[in-house]
Design an enzyme around this catalytic site. Structure first.
Site, PDB file in Angstrom:
ATOM      1  N   ASP A  83       1.423 -29.582  19.490  1.00 27.95           N
ATOM      2  CA  ASP A  83       1.700 -29.292  18.252  1.00 27.95           C
ATOM      3  C   ASP A  83       3.465 -29.035  18.507  1.00 27.95           C
ATOM      4  O   ASP A  83       3.740 -28.118  19.170  1.00 27.95           O
ATOM      5  CB  ASP A  83       1.380 -27.988  17.366  1.00 27.95           C
ATOM      6  CG  ASP A  83       1.736 -28.049  16.068  1.00 27.95           C
ATOM      7  OD1 ASP A  83       2.979 -27.149  15.856  1.00 27.95           O
ATOM      8  OD2 ASP A  83       1.147 -28.673  15.126  1.00 27.95           O
ATOM      9  N   ASP A  86       2.864 -33.692  12.942  1.00 26.09           N
ATOM     10  CA  ASP A  86       3.685 -33.614  14.213  1.00 26.09           C
ATOM     11  C   ASP A  86       2.783 -33.159  15.293  1.00 26.09           C
ATOM     12  O   ASP A  86       2.770 -32.489  16.290  1.00 26.09           O
ATOM     13  CB  ASP A  86       4.784 -32.580  14.281  1.00 26.09           C
ATOM     14  CG  ASP A  86       4.234 -31.191  13.680  1.00 26.09           C
ATOM     15  OD1 ASP A  86       5.034 -30.215  13.742  1.00 26.09           O
ATOM     16  OD2 ASP A  86       3.410 -30.929  13.303  1.00 26.09           O
TER      17      ASP A  86
END
Length: 576
Positions: free
Chosen positions: A450, A493
Site C-alpha cells: 500500500d 493504490d
C-alpha cells in the site's frame, strides 16, 4: 654322524651344509632364570634333544631357555662358522663358547646396543671358530619377555654371507614397496584432499615401524642407540597400527553413512585400542606383547567382518578391502599362533606378517584407487541427474508462466492502467501457485503493498498525474521482482506480488525491502519530482491455505506496518 641323544657330537668340515639347530641342539628350560653356566654344565642338567620337539618355538614362557651344541672340526684347516637365531625380537642372547682355551662369552639381542653385539646383524648372530680337530661346546642362554622363538641355523661364513644378503635383499624390496606406496598415496592426498589417503599413509607408517622392529632392521638402522627400548617398539607400533587401521577403515568404508550402528561400534573399538596402546607402554613387556597379539587379532577380525557387511551394501571399494584384510588376517593369525607356540616356526610362519601385509598394502592401494573412481562416477551421475531435474523444473516453470501469460492475454486479465494482472488474474494465479507449492513443498510469499503519501499527490497534482505515478510504480515492481514472480494491482493504490519458491521468511523480507527501496526513489514525471513510500505486509504459506486467507493475513501485516510508522515491511504473525 648325528646321534639321537642330548650329547650328540656334530662333526663339521669344509663341505658341511647349513644345519638346522633343531637337529643338533639340546634345550633346557629355566623358568626361574636361576641357573648359572656352571649349573648348566653339570652332568645332571636335564637337557633334552630339540629334535623331539615340534619346533624350537616355546611361546610366551617365563624365565630363560638354554641351548647346548657339541661341535667338533673334521677339517684340516681353521673353520669359521656363524650361528644365527632367525628371530630378531629376542631380548638378550648370551653365548658361552667353551673349549680347551677356556670360555669365550659374547652376547646379542634387541636390548643389546648394536655396537656391542657379537656380530653386527639384525638377528642374533655369533661367530664360531674351530681349529682342526678341535671340540667346543656352545651354551646359548636366551632371555626374552616376548615369544621365545629359538629357531635358527649353524652355517659356514660363506653360506651365511649369501643367506644374509638374500635376507636383506628381500627386506629391502618389502620396505621399498611400502615406501613407494606410502609416498604415492601421500601425493594423492595432497592433490585430492581425500582423508582416506592420509589415514592409509599413517596406518602404513605405523605398520612399517612394527615390521622394522619385528625383523630387526629398526634396531640396526633407526634406533640402534635405544637398545633398552627396542623391544618395546614392537607392541607399541603394532598396536598403534591396529588403531590407525580402524580409523582408516571408518573413513574408507564411510561407515558413518552406510552403517551408522557399525560405525559407533568401530568408534568404541578405537577407544579400546587407544587404551591398549597406552597399556603397551606401561605393562611388563611380555604382557604388552600378548596384548598386542590379542588387539591385532580383534581389530583384524572386526574389520574383516565389517568389510563383508559393506560388500553386501555395495559400498565402493569394499570387495578389495575385504580381500586385503583377509591377507593381513592370515599373516596375523600365523604370527600369533607361532608366538604362542601353537604352530612350528618356519619360513612361512616367521615371515607371515610381512607376506600378508605386503599383499594387503598393495590391495588397499588398488582399493583406494577403485573407491576414488567409483565415487567420482557417482558424483558425475548425481550431477547429471541434478542438471536433468533442474532443466525439467525450469521447463515446467517456463511452460507454466507461458500458459499464465497466454491466459491473461486471452481473457484480458490485465489492469488497464498499469498493465499488471488484475484482481481476477491474481486470484487464478494465486490458486495455481498454492497448488504448486503444496505439491513441491515449497514456500510461497504473498506481499500486499500500500503506497504511503499517494493521496496528497492526487489532491495536489490531480488524478491524471496520480495515474502516471501508479503506472511508474507498476513499472518499478516489474523491475525489482524476480522473473518468476507475479505483480498485480489489487485496486486504488494497493498492489500484490506473489513470489513462489521462496527459501525462507528472511529471503521474502529481503525481497520486500528491495521493493521498498525501489519505490522510495524520487519519480520525475512531467517535469515534476514526486516521492511515494510504501508499507508492505507479507504472508507465507506452503500451499495449505486458501488465497483469500493469505491476502487477508498480508493485509493485516501491512496495516501493522502503517501503524508502526509506515515505509517498512512486516511479516504476518505468526508466519505460515
Amino acid at each position: 654322524m648325528l646321534l639321537p641323544d642330548a650329547h650328540a657330537m656334530t662333526l663339521l668340515d669344509d663341505d658341511t651344509p647349513p644345519i638346522d639347530l633343531q637337529e643338533v641342539a639340546a634345550y633346557l628350560s629355566d623358568p626361574q632364570a636361576s641357573l648359572s653356566l656352571t649349573d648348566a654344565q653339570t652332568a645332571n642338567a636335564p637337557f633334552l634333544p630339540a629334535r623331539e620337539r615340534r619346533g624350537l618355538s616355546f611361546g610366551y614362557v617365563p624365565g630363560v631357555v638354554w641351548l647346548r651344541l657339541e661341535l667338533q672340526s673334521a677339517a684340516s684347516r681353521t673353520l669359521h662358522w656363524r650361528l644365527e637365531l632367525n628371530y630378531a625380537s629376542l631380548d638378550e642372547v648370551r653365548l658361552y663358547d667353551i673349549g680347551a682355551d677356556g670360555v669365550r662369552e659374547s652376547r646379542s639381542g634387541d636390548t643389546v646396543p648394536y655396537a656391542e653385539r657379537s656380530v653386527g646383524h639384525r638377528n642374533p648372530v655369533f661367530e664360531i671358530a674351530l681349529q682342526p680337530g678341535e671340540q667346543r661346546t656352545l651354551y646359548l642362554r636366551v632371555d626374552s619377555r616376548g615369544s621365545m622363538t629359538l629357531s635358527g641355523a649353524l652355517m659356514s661364513s660363506r653360506d651365511f654371507e649369501q643367506h644374509s644378503q638374500n635376507g636383506y635383499l628381500a627386506h629391502a624390496l618389502y620396505c621399498g614397496v611400502l615406501i613407494a606406496l606410502g609416498l604415492y598415496n601421500l601425493l594423492l592426498f595432497l592433490a585430492l584432499r581425500e582423508r582416506p589417503f592420509l589415514n592409509y599413509v599413517l596406518f602404513m607408517f605405523a605398520f612399517a615401524l612394527s615390521v622394522l622392529s619385528l625383523n630387526g632392521l629398526g634396531a640396526q638402522f633407526l634406533w640402534s642407540e635405544a637398545a633398552p627400548w627396542s623391544n618395546r617398539m614392537l607392541p607399541v607400533s603394532l598396536t598403534a597400527a591396529a588403531l590407525l587401521s580402524v580409523i582408516f577403515a571408518r573413513s574408507f568404508l564411510d561407515t558413518h553413512q552406510w552403517l551408522p550402528r557399525w560405525d559407533r561400534g568401530l568408534l568404541m573399538l578405537c577407544i579400546a585400542i587407544g587404551a591398549a596402546l597406552l597399556a603397551t607402554v606401561l605393562l611388563p613387556l611380555q604382557r604388552a606383547l600378548q596384548l598386542m597379539s590379542l588387539t591385532g587379532l580383534i581389530a583384524t577380525l572386526t574389520l574383516l567382518l565389517t568389510s563383508f557387511v559393506c560388500v553386501g551394501y555395495r559400498v565402493p571399494g569394499a570387495r578389495l578391502f575385504a580381500l586385503a584384510w583377509l591377507m593381513l588376517l592370515t599373516g596375523a593369525v600365523l604370527l600369533a599362533l607361532r608366538n604362542f607356540a601353537l604352530i612350528p616356526s618356519n619360513f612361512l610362519t616367521l615371515y607371515a606378517m610381512q607376506i600378508g601385509s605386503g599383499l594387503e598394502m598393495i590391495l588397499l592401494s588398488f582399493a583406494l584407487a577403485a573407491r576414488f573412481n567409483e565415487l567420482k562416477r557417482q558424483r558425475e551421475a548425481a550431477l547429471q541427474l541434478n542438471e536433468q531435474i533442474l532443466a525439467q523444473r525450469v521447463t515446467e516453470r517456463t511452460q507454466a508462466l507461458e500458459q499464465a501469460n497466454q491466459r491473461l492475454s486471452e481473457l484480458a486479465l490485465q489492469d488497464p492502467l498499469t498493465g499488471l494482472a488484475n484482481r481476477t488474474a491474481l486470484q487464478q494465479h494465486l490458486d495455481l501457485a498454492l497448488a504448486r507449492s503444496l505439491r513441491r513443498n515449497e514456500l510461497l510469499a504473498v506481499m500486499l503493498i500500500d503506497l504511503d503519501g499517494f493521496k496528497p499527490i492526487n489532491d495536489q497534482h490531480g488524478h491524471g498525474y496520480g495515474d502516471l505515478v501508479l503506472a511508474e510504480v507498476a513499472q518499478r515492481l516489474r523491475q525489482y521482482v524476480r522473473d518468476t514472480d507475479l505483480p498485480a494491482r489489487l485496486g486504488g493504490d494497493e498492489f500484490v506480488v506473489i513470489c513462489e519458491n521462496v527459501q525462507s521468511a528472511e529471503d521474502a523480507q529481503d525481497l520486500a525491502r528491495r521493493l521498498l527501496e525501489g519505490l522510495d526513489t524520487p519519480m520525475h514525471l512531467e517535469d515534476r519530482a514526486v516521492r511515494v513510500g510504501a508499507s508492505i505486509g507479507i504472508a507465507l504459506s506452503r500451499g495449505a491455505d486458501d488465497a483469500t486467507r493469505l491476502i487477508r493475513l498480508a493485509d493485516a501485516a501491512m496495516y501493522r506496518a502503517k501503524a508502526e510508522g509506515r515505509n517498512r515491511v512486516r511479516l504476518a504473525s505468526p508466519p505460515i
